[in-house]
Design an enzyme around this catalytic site. Structure first.
Site, PDB file in Angstrom:
ATOM      1  N   ARG B 261      10.725 -13.456  57.167  1.00  0.00           N
ATOM      2  CA  ARG B 261       9.744 -15.007  56.718  1.00  0.00           C
ATOM      3  C   ARG B 261      10.122 -15.943  56.324  1.00  0.00           C
ATOM      4  O   ARG B 261      11.759 -16.378  56.647  1.00  0.00           O
ATOM      5  CB  ARG B 261      10.832 -13.575  54.935  1.00  0.00           C
ATOM      6  N   HIS B 265      12.129 -16.856  49.852  1.00  0.00           N
ATOM      7  CA  HIS B 265      11.967 -15.416  49.026  1.00  0.00           C
ATOM      8  C   HIS B 265      11.262 -15.567  47.473  1.00  0.00           C
ATOM      9  O   HIS B 265       9.848 -14.866  47.543  1.00  0.00           O
ATOM     10  CB  HIS B 265      12.643 -15.240  48.576  1.00  0.00           C
ATOM     11  N   TYR B 274      22.259 -19.250  51.478  1.00  0.00           N
ATOM     12  CA  TYR B 274      22.782 -18.309  52.783  1.00  0.00           C
ATOM     13  C   TYR B 274      22.134 -17.806  53.740  1.00  0.00           C
ATOM     14  O   TYR B 274      22.092 -17.078  54.992  1.00  0.00           O
ATOM     15  CB  TYR B 274      21.980 -17.140  51.986  1.00  0.00           C
TER      16      TYR B 274
HETATM   17  C1  LIG Z   1      13.966  -1.834  41.639  1.00  0.00           C
HETATM   18  C2  LIG Z   1      14.188  -3.700  42.728  1.00  0.00           C
HETATM   19  N1  LIG Z   1      14.949  -4.037  42.584  1.00  0.00           N
HETATM   20  C3  LIG Z   1      15.690  -5.713  42.670  1.00  0.00           C
HETATM   21  C4  LIG Z   1      14.697  -6.289  42.352  1.00  0.00           C
HETATM   22  C5  LIG Z   1      14.812  -7.496  42.920  1.00  0.00           C
HETATM   23  N2  LIG Z   1      13.963  -8.485  43.774  1.00  0.00           N
HETATM   24  C6  LIG Z   1      13.015  -8.200  44.335  1.00  0.00           C
HETATM   25  S1  LIG Z   1      12.591  -8.566  45.927  1.00  0.00           S
HETATM   26  C7  LIG Z   1      13.924  -8.601  46.090  1.00  0.00           C
HETATM   27  C8  LIG Z   1      13.835  -8.184  47.643  1.00  0.00           C
HETATM   28  C9  LIG Z   1      13.647  -7.424  48.293  1.00  0.00           C
HETATM   29  O1  LIG Z   1      13.684  -7.040  49.683  1.00  0.00           O
HETATM   30  P1  LIG Z   1      12.837  -6.582  51.313  1.00  0.00           P
HETATM   31  O2  LIG Z   1      12.367  -4.984  50.495  1.00  0.00           O
HETATM   32  O3  LIG Z   1      13.197  -6.935  51.988  1.00  0.00           O
HETATM   33  O4  LIG Z   1      11.612  -6.933  50.768  1.00  0.00           O
HETATM   34  P2  LIG Z   1      11.121  -8.712  51.232  1.00  0.00           P
HETATM   35  O5  LIG Z   1      11.299  -9.716  50.181  1.00  0.00           O
HETATM   36  O6  LIG Z   1      12.256  -9.496  52.201  1.00  0.00           O
HETATM   37  O7  LIG Z   1       9.244  -8.975  51.766  1.00  0.00           O
HETATM   38  C10 LIG Z   1      15.235  -8.148  45.162  1.00  0.00           C
HETATM   39  C11 LIG Z   1      16.583  -7.650  45.309  1.00  0.00           C
HETATM   40  C12 LIG Z   1      13.410  -6.015  42.276  1.00  0.00           C
HETATM   41  N3  LIG Z   1      12.245  -6.485  42.358  1.00  0.00           N
HETATM   42  N4  LIG Z   1      13.047  -4.308  42.752  1.00  0.00           N
END
Ligand SMILES: Cc1ncc(C[n+]2csc(CCOP(=O)(O)OP(=O)(O)O)c2C)c(N)n1
Ligand SMILES: [Mg+2]
Lengths: 327, 371
Positions: B261, B265, B274
């Site tokens: 990425r 975020h 971080y």
């Molecule tokens: C069930 C849930 N918990 C927390 C969140 C908040 N949140 C949104 S994205 C994210 C991280 C997701 O990481 P990843 O699965 O690696 O996907 P990326 O964002 O890197 O595309 C979090 C903690 C959420 N959207 N859904």
């Protein structure tokens, strides 16, 4: 005393409780290095280290289930669910275990944990980031449900929640996080869980609210006073469960009018319970049907329309005025 | 013989075809027709340019919070390029380039990013009927792909389903349930993990002690493969194999795309808290778009001049899309429409609420006219 936002006030509560009691452990997604997506846990990781502030893998059931075990072991976990819209991934851990381990083990194990989560709309967020679903937890036997309305009471209530012998769900209004600052004493301050506060006195109508809706309710009360001479008494519940029904019932005996304001959908919402308590305790004093000003019974729209969904001071004043003019 | 070693498959492949300098492994190079290669390139460029435009619109307050996709274009496009339009896609929330490929318009993405539910309307060609809307709760959508795939198997259709998710999502229970179900019934699912190294502030190594994410498939009884997710040829080749397996009834595949990425975020995030600039810079050298462009230049499918004029075309299209979206947003937003689409039919109580809101809005309007 220092002027603090609700973010800073919550941070102060966590910091002081962690200093005071090494059983207090903070855990959740991004609560460590990042300091939490809203920065509530900012600096705790540096101050207390990885053992006291756990950046967990991304799993809400894991966070809550682990907290239940930590609490039963004798620790005081304070877990964060990043947004209350993602608490459902942990629903079974809350309902099946956090809320009833004491009961199931006949008091042998207890769950003195706190689950903090931001709730509510008004910050132009994505889907699932704006709901107000406190009714689920107020409805669940075995839990306490706390919803502060500003920096100072948020700090005091969080301290009380951490020290409470039972599981506390602690919903923080995102809309309040940085909305304004308030004097928050550096010295320890607690507030009893299960006690509401009268935050404005008046003889004409009782307005009952909590969380983010207290501010617009107070604003509406000022407006009613200035433009119509209607003096509202405003009750800030602070705790939904156990519900302090004494203060608002007594107030309604005086005013004869009741308005309930919340952001959550109306049907089967907290207002329905408040209304029942009024029917039980103040029925013969009511001069008008009780007015509920709430979110509609629909999913809160994406942010372009959220203002039309969330009750605001204008809507509260308008509907209250109409009710008062009818009588 | 109380203690012995059981032989279970315990290795995963890693696939890389096009290296960081754009050099291709001739033995592995997939045979992709030139027009498809050029479409892939165009989509990559468009995805990147649109992402950057959205970032600047967000900074100007012209759209709301959104999750940028820069760096992950190859991981997404390699998959969808191996699928038919009639196949199904069940995305998470960071699959903008995959959605564009599948036919979603830039306008609809902008309208969504501005907090209008209309962004998900199907009427203006916002993607095929077989694509699910974005799903924000991490990991929750994978089970829907499993359900769709079960239906496909039940109806003896030869369609497949691809579902996207991140490295963080592999920690959620829903991920494991979906993988397990799909394995049990050998369902036609592509589990596409975009391992972009971060779940907000949590690095991949703190998400799971597993060496790879691909190996998680082994536990569920089907193959997992790790691919260089910044190499569109590798992603495509792995996807073709997985689609083929699924269509033949051989069951699911987990594809771990190792990518990065490159941006925030979401626009509410500050990655400086971080991760280091050095880390980001190191990954910039592995940029999927530049790498693919070098490959196409060396194959003489493209020239520098063609690229420049393509970039100009894309800029123009984006400009047009922004204009059209902003025009459309001027004509929508009636609050009463927030009652739409919740049920097939509004209950009497909801009708009352809607009518009461309508009345109240006009009363408040009158008040402010007089006040
Ligand atoms: C069930 C849930 N918990 C927390 C969140 C908040 N949140 C949104 S994205 C994210 C991280 C997701 O990481 P990843 O699965 O690696 O996907 P990326 O964002 O890197 O595309 C979090 C903690 C959420 N959207 N859904
Ligand atoms: Mg990730």
């Amino acid at each position: 005393m220092a002027k603090m936002t609700m973010v800073q006030a919550l941070n102060l509560a966590l910091r002081q409780e962690m200093e005071r009691d090494d059983r207090v452990i903070v855990l959740g997604e991004d609560v460590g290095v990042d300091g939490g997506v809203f920065r509530i846990t900012d600096g705790l990781h540096e101050a207390f280290g990885r053992q006291r502030v756990l950046d967990t893998p991304l799993a809400e059931a894991g966070i809550v289930g682990m907290s239940v075990g930590m609490a039963a072991y004798g620790l005081r976990p304070v877990c964060e669910i990043q947004f209350s819209g993602f608490i459902y991934q942990a629903f079974h851990q809350i309902e099946n275990h956090a809320a009833r381990l004491r009961w199931r083990s006949r008091g042998r194990f207890t769950v003195p944990m706190v689950l903090r989560a931001p709730y509510g709309g008004g910050v132009r967020a994505l889907e699932h980031h704006s709901e107000s679903r406190e009714a689920y937890w107020a409805h669940t036997p075995g839990l306490k449900m706390v919803m502060p309305s500003g920096p100072r009471n948020a700090r005091a209530l969080l301290v009380s929640a951490i020290r409470d012998p039972d599981p506390v769900i602690f919903y923080e209004a995102k809309a309040l996080y940085r909305a304004y600052r308030e004097e928050v004493p550096e010295d320890e301050e607690t507030l009893p869980i299960g006690e509401s506060q009268i935050v404005r006195e008046g003889d004409d109508v009782t307005m009952i609210s909590y969380g983010a809706m207290v501010r617009p309710t107070l604003e509406a009360a000022e407006d009613l006073s200035q433009s119509d001479g209607i003096e509202a008494e405003v009750v800030d519940l602070l705790t939904l469960s156990p519900l302090d029904d004494e203060k608002f019932s007594r107030s309604v005996k005086k005013t004869g009018h009741a308005v309930i304001v919340h952001e959550a959908p109306g049907s089967f919402g907290p207002g329905a319970e408040i209304l029942s308590r009024l029917a039980e305790k103040s029925f013969f004093y009511l001069e008008e049907p009780v007015l509920r000003i709430t979110g509609f019974d629909i999913v809160i729209p994406l942010f372009a329309r959220e203002k039309a969904y969330i009750p605001d001071a204008r809507r509260i004043a308008h509907q209250t005025r109409k009710m008062m003019k009818r009588g | 013989m109380p203690r012995k070693t059981l032989e279970i498959p315990l290795s995963v492949e890693h696939l890389s075809i096009l290296d960081e300098k754009g050099k291709v492994d001739k033995n592995l190079e997939p045979k992709i027709p030139k027009d498809r290669l050029l479409r892939l390139h165009r989509m990559m460029k468009q995805g990147r340019a649109f992402d950057q435009r959205m970032l600047s619109l967000q900074r100007q307050g012209r759209i709301g919070t959104f999750p940028p996709v820069s760096g992950q274009e190859a991981s997404q496009l390699g998959i969808v390029a191996a699928m038919d339009p009639e196949d199904w896609m069940v995305p998470a929330f960071r699959e903008m380039t995959a959605e564009l490929w599948r036919g979603r318009s830039m306008e609809s993405i902008l309208i969504s990013a501005n907090g209008f539910n209309e962004g998900a309307d199907a009427e203006d060609g916002e993607g095929p009927a077989t694509d699910f809307p974005v799903s924000v709760p991490v990991g929750s959508q994978m089970l829907h792909a499993v359900g769709i795939a079960w239906g496909i198997q039940y109806r003896k259709s030869d369609r497949v389903v691809a579902t996207f998710f991140g490295d963080g999502a592999t920690s959620e229970g829903d991920f494991h349930e979906a993988m397990n179900f799909a394995g049990v019934w050998r369902l036609p699912v592509l589990f596409v993990c975009q391992n972009n190294q971060w779940a907000i502030s949590i690095p991949r190594k703190d998400q799971t002690r597993s060496e790879t994410l691909a190996q998680k498939a082994i536990a569920y009884g089907f193959p997992g493969i790790q691919v260089d997710g910044n190499d569109v040829l590798a992603v495509y080749a792995a996807a073709v194999e997985a689609v083929d397996r699924a269509r033949k009834g051989e069951g699911p595949t987990l594809i771990e795309c190792v990518t990065y990425r490159m941006s925030v975020h979401t626009t509410a995030d500050d990655p400086k808290r971080y991760r280091t600039d050095e880390e980001v810079d190191a990954w910039k050298k592995k940029d999927p778009v530049e790498r693919f462009e070098k490959y196409l230049l060396s194959k003489k499918h493209l020239t520098k001049k063609k690229i420049a004029s393509l970039e100009e075309d894309i800029e123009g299209e984006i400009k047009e899309a922004v204009k059209r979206a902003e025009e459309k947003m001027g004509t929508i937003g009636d609050p009463l429409e927030m009652f739409d689409h919740l049920y097939a039919e509004l209950s009497p109580r909801l009708k009352q609420q809607r009518d009461a809101l309508e009345r109240e809005l006009s009363e408040l309007q009158e008040d402010s006219n007089h006040g």
